[in-house]
Design a protein around this motif. Structure first.
Motif, PDB file in Angstrom:
ATOM      1  N   GLU A  38      84.040  16.846  68.090  1.00  0.00           N
ATOM      2  CA  GLU A  38      83.890  15.926  69.209  1.00  0.00           C
ATOM      3  C   GLU A  38      84.767  14.704  69.012  1.00  0.00           C
ATOM      4  O   GLU A  38      85.197  14.383  67.901  1.00  0.00           O
ATOM      5  CB  GLU A  38      82.433  15.453  69.329  1.00  0.00           C
ATOM      6  CG  GLU A  38      81.432  16.530  69.667  1.00  0.00           C
ATOM      7  CD  GLU A  38      80.018  15.969  69.794  1.00  0.00           C
ATOM      8  OE1 GLU A  38      79.814  14.777  69.452  1.00  0.00           O
ATOM      9  OE2 GLU A  38      79.129  16.712  70.241  1.00  0.00           O
ATOM     10  N   LYS A  82      83.235  12.337  76.574  1.00  0.00           N
ATOM     11  CA  LYS A  82      83.144  13.053  75.304  1.00  0.00           C
ATOM     12  C   LYS A  82      83.855  14.385  75.450  1.00  0.00           C
ATOM     13  O   LYS A  82      83.570  15.160  76.367  1.00  0.00           O
ATOM     14  CB  LYS A  82      81.681  13.260  74.910  1.00  0.00           C
ATOM     15  CG  LYS A  82      81.500  14.025  73.606  1.00  0.00           C
ATOM     16  CD  LYS A  82      80.068  13.937  73.092  1.00  0.00           C
ATOM     17  CE  LYS A  82      79.083  14.546  74.058  1.00  0.00           C
ATOM     18  NZ  LYS A  82      77.694  14.515  73.529  1.00  0.00           N
ATOM     19  N   SER A  84      84.517  17.928  73.519  1.00  0.00           N
ATOM     20  CA  SER A  84      83.931  18.717  72.437  1.00  0.00           C
ATOM     21  C   SER A  84      84.468  20.145  72.487  1.00  0.00           C
ATOM     22  O   SER A  84      84.757  20.678  73.564  1.00  0.00           O
ATOM     23  CB  SER A  84      82.403  18.716  72.535  1.00  0.00           C
ATOM     24  OG  SER A  84      81.971  19.191  73.797  1.00  0.00           O
TER      25      SER A  84
END
Length: 226
Positions: A38, A82, A84
């Protein structure tokens, strides 16, 4: 030169071989990230990727009640996403120059507009300038980064780092100020008089004043005045 055959152009501008670095510069203005987990990045900064990568806007309560309250009352923190998964990710921000910083337990405070990405091992929080002048609603808000890991910041053109020494304060224009060391607590200094209200001031009525021991990073262009 600017004149190429198709083959020459592809060879000149194609992506470089992977260096296996988590953060690397593909060019001065494109960040190459070899993602294996991440990271946090500025919203809308993704320009390309390959592999299996998922993008999510930061959830309001993702980092607790305290930060949620700060996000409600400021514009900072609302522009993070984010990423990931696994793959190669390319980030950029309006063609601004990118600098990668390695944090080794240090603290640095960055203007929210100039923070491009950082690893999840880096702790962050929203900070308000202390002793901020009353004419700025709520003060001036920025992002505190601390811990260990890589972070990428952006500047218009080449950055300049000014050293702050005890007894020798440094003053900067807020729009040109990118980041400063966590040891400093700047305050806003005002120089407003009747000429300012008549529209005949110098345009330098508000400055950031840094005192103590540390550094300030500025850029040769003003945010919002491009």
């Amino acid at each position: 030169m600017g004149h190429y055959s198709i083959r020459e152009f592809v060879n000149k501008t194609k992506e470089r071989e992977s260096t296996q670095e988590a953060f690397d510069l593909e060019t001065d203005r494109i960040l190459n990230i070899e993602l294996t987990g991440e990271l946090w990045a500025k919203i809308d900064s993704m320009i390309s990727y390959n592999g299996e990568i998922r993008f999510e806007r930061e959830k309001l309560m993702e980092h607790g009640m305290d930060r949620m309250v700060k996000k409600v009352f400021t514009s900072e923190g609302n522009e993070l996403m984010k990423a990931s998964g696994r793959g190669t990710l390319y980030l950029s921000d309006q063609g601004k120059k990118i600098t990668i910083l390695d944090l080794n337990g240090e603290k640095i405070i960055v203007n929210g507009n100039d923070l491009l990405a950082f690893e999840p091992s880096v702790n962050w929080d929203i900070r308000m300038m202390k002793k901020a002048a009353g004419m700025m609603s709520g003060g001036l808000f920025n992002i505190l980064l601390e811990g260990s890991g890589k972070a990428a910041i952006t500047t218009y053109y080449e950055p300049l780092t000014l050293i702050v020494k005890p007894g020798t304060p440094v003053l900067t224009d807020p729009g040109a100020t990118v980041a400063w060391s966590g040891s400093l607590q700047p305050e806003l200094k005002t120089d407003i008089n009747y000429r300012t209200f008549l529209g005949r001031g110098s345009g330098e009525s508000i400055q950031m004043k840094f005192e103590g021991d540390g550094f300030v990073i500025v850029q040769p262009c003003f945010e919002g005045k491009m």
